[in-house]
Design a protein around this motif. Structure first.
Motif, PDB file in Angstrom:
ATOM      1  N   GLN A   1      76.789 107.305  68.627  1.00  0.00           N
ATOM      2  CA  GLN A   1      76.023 106.061  68.729  1.00  0.00           C
ATOM      3  C   GLN A   1      76.971 104.864  68.610  1.00  0.00           C
ATOM      4  O   GLN A   1      78.026 104.964  67.985  1.00  0.00           O
ATOM      5  CB  GLN A   1      74.999 105.997  67.593  1.00  0.00           C
TER       6      GLN A   1
ATOM      7  N   ARG B   1      74.852 115.013  62.275  1.00  0.00           N
ATOM      8  CA  ARG B   1      75.603 114.961  63.544  1.00  0.00           C
ATOM      9  C   ARG B   1      77.087 115.246  63.354  1.00  0.00           C
ATOM     10  O   ARG B   1      77.843 115.273  64.332  1.00  0.00           O
ATOM     11  CB  ARG B   1      75.423 113.574  64.179  1.00  0.00           C
TER      12      ARG B   1
ATOM     13  N   ARG C   1      78.445 114.544  67.059  1.00  0.00           N
ATOM     14  CA  ARG C   1      77.550 114.809  68.194  1.00  0.00           C
ATOM     15  C   ARG C   1      76.671 113.592  68.448  1.00  0.00           C
ATOM     16  O   ARG C   1      76.382 112.818  67.519  1.00  0.00           O
ATOM     17  CB  ARG C   1      76.666 116.016  67.894  1.00  0.00           C
ATOM     18  N   ASP C   2      76.226 113.458  69.711  1.00  0.00           N
ATOM     19  CA  ASP C   2      75.305 112.372  70.078  1.00  0.00           C
ATOM     20  C   ASP C   2      75.798 111.038  69.494  1.00  0.00           C
ATOM     21  O   ASP C   2      75.090 110.365  68.727  1.00  0.00           O
ATOM     22  CB  ASP C   2      73.896 112.694  69.566  1.00  0.00           C
TER      23      ASP C   2
ATOM     24  N   GLY D   1      76.263 108.897  73.283  1.00  0.00           N
ATOM     25  CA  GLY D   1      75.748 110.245  73.503  1.00  0.00           C
ATOM     26  C   GLY D   1      76.831 111.296  73.642  1.00  0.00           C
ATOM     27  O   GLY D   1      76.531 112.491  73.620  1.00  0.00           O
TER      28      GLY D   1
END
Lengths: 113, 114
Positions: free
Chosen positions: A80, A60, A77-78, A16
């Motif tokens: 994983q 992302r 971003r975000d 995240g």
């Protein structure tokens, strides 16, 4: 000194998080900038391609190029766990010079669940 | 559309032997480049072929050579293998005619020299 410098890492972040990956370069002739992702024992996969200075966003991923500072960045971003890989920046010179890429050494990214 | 394919995927050779690696680019791509990847030196450019002509060459000894066929498929050859030639050899193809275009890589051929 290498033409393209990249921190080898490893860079470890929690799932995240926003990840920032960077490269600096010395050759002012570079105009085309790419980011590749490479999983262990696989070929590099093209993530982002940009020309000259500016920003480019794709899902992302955001790529930034600052030619005045000879500095490029990739933001994820975000993040994983599946983003865990080695990220390579690559550059090539002006048009009509062929498709020869100069790579940074790669940054190993680990995203922990 | 099929991606870049490379054969064989793995090779084990002995010092002094020679080896030939093959690359089939993405359909329609006429530029094929070869790179060597090692843990110590990273990804280094070997050479680029376009329309059956070598257009660019990296800083590698003459033992490394290549060629491109009329269907854009390419081969690279390494003669008199040395232990230091152990590496992942990657092929990339591009649609760009003049240069500066996006390049797409194959899975590589992992060469081990013993």
């Amino acid at each position: 000194q290498k033409e393209v410098e990249q921190d080898p890492g490893p860079l470890s972040v929690p799932e995240g998080a926003i990840v920032s990956l960077n490269c600096t370069y010395s050759n002012s002739a570079f105009q085309y900038f790419m980011w590749y992702r490479q999983y262990s024992r696989k070929g590099p996969e093209l993530l982002m391609y940009t020309y000259s200075s500016g920003n480019k966003e794709d899902g992302r991923f955001t790529a930034q190029v600052d030619k005045s500072s000879k500095y490029i960045s990739l933001f994820i971003r975000d993040s994983q766990p599946s983003d865990s890989a080695t990220y390579l920046c690559a550059m090539s010179a002006r048009r009509n010079a062929g498709n020869m890429l100069t790579f940074g050494g790669g940054t190993r990214l680990m995203v922990k669940p | 559309k099929a991606g870049v394919t490379q054969t064989p995927r793995y090779l084990i050779k002995t010092r002094g032997q020679q080896v030939t690696l093959s690359c089939s680019p993405i359909s329609g791509h006429r530029s094929v480049s070869w790179y060597q990847q090692t843990p110590g030196q990273g990804l280094q450019f070997l050479f680029e072929y376009f329309s059956e002509t070598q257009r660019n060459k990296g800083n590698f000894p003459g033992r490394f050579s290549g060629r491109q066929f009329s269907n854009s498929r390419s081969e690279m050859n390494v003669s008199t293998l040395e232990l230091g030639d152990s590496a992942l050899y990657l092929c990339a193809s591009s649609l760009s005619v003049t240069g500066g275009g996006e390049q797409y890589f194959g899975p590589g051929t992992r060469l081990t020299v013993t």
